[in-house]
Design a protein around this motif. Structure first.
Motif, PDB file in Angstrom:
ATOM      1  N   GLU A  41      36.841  49.904  37.400  1.00  0.00           N
ATOM      2  CA  GLU A  41      35.456  49.968  37.407  1.00  0.00           C
ATOM      3  C   GLU A  41      34.467  50.318  35.956  1.00  0.00           C
ATOM      4  OE1 GLU A  41      37.325  52.105  39.400  1.00  0.00           O
ATOM      5  OE2 GLU A  41      37.434  50.389  41.094  1.00  0.00           O
ATOM      6  N   THR A  42      35.371  50.638  35.086  1.00  0.00           N
ATOM      7  CA  THR A  42      34.855  50.988  33.860  1.00  0.00           C
ATOM      8  C   THR A  42      34.997  50.235  32.607  1.00  0.00           C
ATOM      9  OG1 THR A  42      36.685  52.445  33.261  1.00  0.00           O
ATOM     10  CG2 THR A  42      34.931  53.596  34.666  1.00  0.00           C
ATOM     11  N   TRP A  43      35.670  49.144  32.955  1.00  0.00           N
ATOM     12  CA  TRP A  43      36.262  48.268  32.052  1.00  0.00           C
ATOM     13  C   TRP A  43      34.897  47.520  31.264  1.00  0.00           C
ATOM     14  CZ3 TRP A  43      34.574  43.118  32.132  1.00  0.00           C
ATOM     15  CH2 TRP A  43      34.252  42.686  33.411  1.00  0.00           C
ATOM     16  N   ARG A  44      33.790  47.361  32.172  1.00  0.00           N
ATOM     17  CA  ARG A  44      32.411  46.751  31.733  1.00  0.00           C
ATOM     18  C   ARG A  44      32.086  47.674  30.466  1.00  0.00           C
ATOM     19  NH1 ARG A  44      32.523  44.637  36.792  1.00  0.00           N
ATOM     20  NH2 ARG A  44      32.171  42.445  36.909  1.00  0.00           N
ATOM     21  N   TRP A  68      39.512  53.743  21.745  1.00  0.00           N
ATOM     22  CA  TRP A  68      39.297  54.276  22.843  1.00  0.00           C
ATOM     23  C   TRP A  68      38.946  53.101  23.787  1.00  0.00           C
ATOM     24  CZ3 TRP A  68      36.081  54.898  26.747  1.00  0.00           C
ATOM     25  CH2 TRP A  68      36.565  55.496  28.041  1.00  0.00           C
ATOM     26  N   ALA A  69      37.927  52.312  23.728  1.00  0.00           N
ATOM     27  CA  ALA A  69      37.549  51.453  24.557  1.00  0.00           C
ATOM     28  C   ALA A  69      38.465  50.367  24.789  1.00  0.00           C
ATOM     29  CB  ALA A  69      36.062  50.796  23.868  1.00  0.00           C
ATOM     30  N   LEU A  70      39.120  49.903  23.694  1.00  0.00           N
ATOM     31  CA  LEU A  70      40.157  49.043  23.808  1.00  0.00           C
ATOM     32  C   LEU A  70      41.201  49.281  24.921  1.00  0.00           C
ATOM     33  CD1 LEU A  70      40.520  47.518  20.323  1.00  0.00           C
ATOM     34  CD2 LEU A  70      39.456  46.445  22.389  1.00  0.00           C
ATOM     35  N   ARG A  71      41.723  50.766  24.716  1.00  0.00           N
ATOM     36  CA  ARG A  71      42.605  51.393  25.495  1.00  0.00           C
ATOM     37  C   ARG A  71      42.221  51.202  26.925  1.00  0.00           C
ATOM     38  NH1 ARG A  71      43.390  56.380  21.661  1.00  0.00           N
ATOM     39  NH2 ARG A  71      44.895  55.350  20.132  1.00  0.00           N
ATOM     40  N   VAL A  72      40.880  51.462  27.233  1.00  0.00           N
ATOM     41  CA  VAL A  72      40.601  51.234  28.589  1.00  0.00           C
ATOM     42  C   VAL A  72      40.885  49.776  29.210  1.00  0.00           C
ATOM     43  CG1 VAL A  72      38.462  51.217  30.191  1.00  0.00           C
ATOM     44  CG2 VAL A  72      38.840  53.176  28.411  1.00  0.00           C
ATOM     45  N   LEU A  73      40.283  48.904  28.186  1.00  0.00           N
ATOM     46  CA  LEU A  73      40.539  47.510  28.670  1.00  0.00           C
ATOM     47  C   LEU A  73      41.954  46.952  28.925  1.00  0.00           C
ATOM     48  CD1 LEU A  73      37.906  45.793  26.098  1.00  0.00           C
ATOM     49  CD2 LEU A  73      37.807  45.935  28.506  1.00  0.00           C
TER      50      LEU A  73
END
Length: 1084
Positions: A41-44, A68-73
């Motif tokens: 849900e949070t990838w966007r 950190w954002a790349l880790r979520v992706l």
């Protein structure tokens, strides 16, 4: 969205700042973890954080937030096998490629945060494998359009290095995701993911592989040409930077090429153009490019092909043997030139290592083809020719002074020798060819040269890692010598014999040898005995005619027999006087070799005294360096112990006198935190006293040799023990104020007791029974030592180390003096048990077992007093629930020691102690505890020991009354063996447990250990039937087996087999019976 973005940015800042309040820091970490767990849900949000631009056109958010954002992706895309929905795909595709346009085509390509590049490449590769080919068939075409932007003039536009590098990184990541077997094996297997990876590989091969390969090779070729052009001009700052960029592009381009070689069509990767390009780059001035090229060629060599003929053709087309021959010679020449100028270059040496690995893989592939009988004669012959061409190059690599370079070809030599040995095994009578023997000879010469210490090595100044590395190298080389010995033992013998004898004779003649040559010669004498498999004992060193009978071996004059090659080497070793060489490494190798082959000195006794003299003087035990003294002390002990019967007794007194200064006990305390800690560390950490213990035992051995003169022997022994007993007395009188450092007297007493035990250990074991011509050792002196030990124990028995030392010393005194020590056992036990640590229980039980074994009937009274409290204590400990793995281990060790003691008591016929007036009250509880252990599947070894004891118990206490006939018709008249009611215990407990254990769910009939247990149980049942006769037969047939729902015919058949079959046959029958009954027909 904006609020969420702000919240995430703040959380990342707080999480990265250890100075934040603990609660706030924990909240931030938990919030970020929640976001990652909900990546679906949070990838966007993550995509926005990574690609969002700021007012200045750069990235809005700091690098740590974007990482950190790349880790979520990554969490969102990794392991994804289902296609993305159209909206998500469009969002990701547009966001990622817009970012590439702005950052890689027109921007700095994350110049200020280069660590983001690799992570982004990984994300893009995950996006690719999720969407290709169904959703995003044009992935590579879209990338290719960005590599070379439209030209602004008639000239061709330059390649964009940023996009080129991005492409290469993506290709490497894709290969890792879908085709790298090492990475795939590290992941949990998923059938869906496996199918997806296969689908992606097939699609790439079918659709885009030619375009990908052309793009990679074009970029690499243009980059290489541009490098060569730039290198022709004088270096300018701008040109230097452009050259660095081009080198980076070529380096990563070759890596990308190598990453997909093994999974796309070989016709694309192996062409005249690619081979020429790679061979050119293999000699490039850039080390990184050369190393990457070597890896790519290695992958090309390892490419799996269906046809052996195709594989041979590939190897011929590559013609790497000639290239590697040239490069090895050139790089070696360059290295020698650097060495002449006292220069080294680790980078260039890594290039030689890469070339060595390349040659190794080439050779291994050729060995496979040459050895494959299904390849056909033409293929095998062609592979053999290519293999012969590279063997000299292999030996040159192997001879390299750098061990890391040399060892790169070890796997090839291993494969080659395995092939040679298989050929010899299949054709044992076929003589070795002159060509092969010449190769083996050159290889052996190379190996022996590699075994030598380097010119600039100093073992005294090397750290432990370097010493261990050299030792490991020698072990690896020794394996190759073993292989050559298997192929041509005569060659190994003649070569080693020649090198050793020549070197030792040269030293004897006054030649000034390098220490490395001297040490190697001695090492080869040592190694030869390890390598040659043949005669053992004296026959390994002299040519013994026929077989000498055992009783004549002591009187045979072996000096009259001709020496074997190994005997000649050892004789030359001692005769040469090389033990006087002024280098401790050489002398220690002499000591190691002499102590290793003690049997040689039994055939050449004149060599004993020179070795002993060297060991005792300043070359060994009196050497100034502590480590040499310590090792020499052990080797002296080993040598004396091995050749005790050959040592001339007339040198004993002088030898002992030369040792006395080394027999002064040295007790040293570390710096610990508490009294117990200091003693524990002082006793368990390595110390000078460890080596002294070897000397005390050796001294005891020397004293024991004077048995023919009892008075002299007693005086010599007294001269050793008296200083120790006086030292104990002084230590006991030293006041202790309770501080950690005030326990030095305790440590001294520990050492003195252990030293007394060591001296006793040097004597031979006291015989039982005593022969008529046996000369007793100085028992009175040993008694004085025992008394002194007990006095010290009484004074310091609250210290565990003193109790442990006492048990150890008394065990050795018992071995040397036998029944003489019996009188001291009660006092010893009383003092040992006055202070008792639960951790000592196992050792205490083992000590009691030793007393039982050594003293037998003479220990009965002491044992009679111990059995009840000891058994009660042990049963209470075993009844405590197990709390962890440590508790489980303690339980198992306690059970093993306890059951071994019980079995030991039964074995020496002291079983009356269990039913004595003092112990009969716990007899039934003891039996019940053993039955309980017999059912504990957590300890299979304990079960076997328990059933072994129960079988002994049946043999002794289950005998019928004298009036009853036994099965075999004999009559038992030993009324004292009977225990009233014991037969009820047999029928109520033993018979049921004998069937209950093999029918339990935990009993695994496929486990070999369980089958051993099954045999033990079968033996118990047969023993019951044999001793109780018809009564047992009737009970099984009419009572027990029917109660287990066993059919009457089966019950009668089982009981009949039990009575009639011999032990071996019944155990087999019982095992089969257990297997059949596991279906549930028999329930206990």
């Amino acid at each position: 969205m904006e609020e969420e973005v702000t919240r995430v940015v703040q959380a990342v800042y707080i999480a990265a700042d250890p100075s934040q309040a603990h609660s706030l820091h924990a909240q931030a970490l938990e919030y970020l973890a929640t976001v990652r767990r909900n990546a679906a849900e949070t990838w966007r949000l993550a995509l926005t954080l990574f690609v969002e631009a700021g007012p200045d056109g750069g990235r809005k958010h700091p690098p740590q937030v974007r990482l950190w954002a790349l880790r979520v992706l990554e969490d969102f895309l990794d392991d994804r096998v289902d296609p993305l929905d159209e909206g998500s795909f469009q969002t990701l595709q547009q966001g990622l490629f817009s970012y590439i346009q702005t950052e890689y085509v027109y921007g700095p390509a994350e110049a200020n945060a280069t660590f983001l590049r690799n992570k982004f490449s990984h994300i893009l590769s995950l996006f690719f494998v999720c969407t290709y080919p169904a959703q995003y068939p044009s992935f590579f075409n879209d990338l290719f359009t960005l590599i070379r932007p439209p030209a602004t003039s008639s000239t061709t536009a330059a390649l964009n290095p940023h996009i080129s590098l991005l492409l290469f990184h993506i290709l490497i990541e894709i290969s890792g995701e879908v085709a790298d077997q090492l990475l795939k094996s590290a992941r949990s297997f998923s059938a869906a993911r496996h199918a997806r990876d296969t689908r992606v590989r097939d699609a790439v091969r079918e659709r885009d592989a030619p375009l990908i390969n052309d793009a990679v090779l074009t970029i690499v070729s243009e980059g290489a040409e541009r490098m060569r052009a730039l290198r022709k001009h004088d270096v300018q700052p701008a040109m230097e930077r452009e050259e660095e960029v081009n080198e980076e592009v070529v380096d990563w381009g070759v890596r990308a090429f190598g990453s997909y070689i093994h999974w796309i069509d070989i016709n694309l990767t192996v062409t005249p153009h690619t081979i020429q390009l790679l061979f050119t780059l293999l000699s490039d001035s850039s080390l990184a490019i050369r190393l990457a090229t070597a890896v790519a060629l290695l992958k090309m060599l390892q490419k799996g092909l269906k046809s052996p003929a195709d594989k041979l053709q590939l190897l011929k087309v590559l013609a790497l043997g000639q290239v590697l021959d040239t490069l090895e010679a050139r790089t070696l020449e360059e290295k020698m030139a650097r060495k002449a100028q006292n220069q080294t270059d680790e980078g260039e040496e890594s290039h030689r290592e890469a070339l060595g690995r390349l040659l190794c893989v080439l050779g291994q592939e050729l060995v496979k083809l040459w050895e494959d009988t299904n390849s056909g004669d033409e293929v095998r012959g062609g592979a053999g020719e290519l293999l012969e061409q590279i063997l000299p190059v292999m030996l040159r690599f192997m001879a390299d002074e750098y061990d890391d370079t040399s060892s790169t070809v070890f796997p090839l030599l291993t494969s080659l020798f395995l092939a040679y040995k298989r050929i010899k095994k299949n054709n044992p009578d076929e003589p070795i060819s002159p060509e092969k023997r010449a190769f083996l000879n050159r290889t052996l010469e190379t190996i022996l040269e590699k075994m030598k210490w380097d010119e600039d090595d100093d073992p005294d100044d090397m750290d432990e890692d370097d010493l261990a590395a050299f030792d490991l190298l020698r072990k690896d080389l020794r394996v190759f010598i073993d292989s050559i010995q298997t192929l041509d033992s005569e060659l190994v013998t003649s070569t080693i014999h020649s090198v050793a004898i020549t070197t030792l004779t040269a030293f004897e003649g006054g030649v000034n040898l390098k220490w490395q040559d001297a040490e190697l010669a001695i090492h080869l004498v040592y190694l030869y005995g390890e390598t040659i498999k043949g005669q053992k004992g004296r026959a390994a060193f002299c040519e013994v005619p026929g077989t000498i009978q055992k009783e004549k071996r002591k009187t045979t004059d072996y000096s009259a027999f001709q020496l074997t090659p190994h005997g000649e080497m050892l004789f030359a070793l001692v005769r040469s006087g090389i033990s006087s060489y002024p280098h401790s490494t050489v002398v220690m190798q002499f000591f190691e070799t002499s102590a290793r082959y003690g049997d040689f000195f039994k055939v050449r006794k004149e060599c004993i005294i020179p070795v002993i003299e060297a060991l005792v003087d300043t070359r060994g035990i009196h050497h100034p360096k502590p480590s040499v003294r310590a090792r020499a002390s052990y080797l002296f002990h080993k040598f004396i112990k091995e050749d005790r019967n050959e040592v001339p007794t007339d040198i004993v007194v002088n030898l002992l006198n030369s040792l006395r200064d080394s027999l002064v006990v040295q007790a040293e305390l570390p710096e610990p935190e508490s009294e117990e800690d200091v003693l524990f560390e002082a006793v368990n950490e390595p110390s000078v006293f460890d080596s002294q213990l070897y000397l005390f035992e050796a001294a005891g051995t020397l004293v024991s040799l004077t048995f023919a003169t009892p008075e002299q022997q007693a005086a010599l022994l007294q001269s050793l023990t008296k200083p120790l007993m006086e030292g104990m007395e002084r230590a006991l009188q030293t006041p202790m104020n309770g501080g950690p450092q005030d326990v030095l007297p305790v440590l001294q007493v520990h050492h003195y007791i252990m030293a007394l035990g060591g001296i006793s250990k040097g004597f031979v074991d006291f015989p039982n029974p005593v022969p008529d011509d046996w000369i007793l050792p100085p028992l009175a002196v040993f008694e004085q030592a025992a008394q002194a030990i007990i006095v010290s124990l009484d004074a310091m028995n609250r210290y565990k180390v003193v109790r442990e030392a006492t048990r150890s010393a008394f065990a050795r005194l018992l071995a040397s003096t036998g029944p003489t020590m019996v009188k001291y056992i009660p006092a010893l036990m009383a003092s040992l048990l006055a202070h008792f640590d639960s951790g000592e229980l196992v050792e205490f039980i083992q000590f009691i077992s030793l007393l039982v074994h050594k003293l037998q009937n003479q220990i009965f009274d002491v044992l009679d007093q111990l059995i009840t409290p000891l058994s009660t204590h042990i049963v209470s400990i075993l009844s405590i629930p197990i709390g962890g793995s440590d508790d489980k281990q303690v339980h198992m060790e306690t059970k093993k020691a306890y059951l071994s003691l019980l079995n030991n008591i039964m074995a020496v016929k002291l079983h009356a102690v269990f039913t004595s007036e003092r112990n009969k009250g716990i007899f039934e509880d003891l039996l019940t505890s053993v039955v309980r252990i017999a059912q504990d599947f957590a300890d299979n070894n304990g079960q076997k020991l328990a059933f072994a004891f129960l079988s002994r118990a049946v043999t002794i206490w289950a005998q019928p009354p004298p009036s009853n006939d036994v099965v075999n018709g004999s009559r038992n008249n030993d009324v004292s063996e009977q225990v009233p009611g014991f037969e009820r215990f047999v029928y109520d407990q033993l018979v049921p447990v004998a069937f209950k254990v093999p029918s339990a769910p935990e009993f695994n009939v496929k486990d070999g250990q369980m089958m051993v247990l099954c045999h033990e149980i079968g033996g118990l049942l047969q023993l019951i039937c044999k001793i109780r006769g018809d009564e047992a037969f009737s009970y099984l047939v009419t009572v027990f087996l029917p109660s287990q729902n066993c059919p009457p015919e089966t019950a009668h058949d089982f009981a009949t087999k039990l009575r009639e079959l011999d032990s071996k046959a019944f155990k087999k029958f019982f095992t089969d019976f257990v297997r059949m009954s596991r279906s549930g027909a028999m329930q206990s």
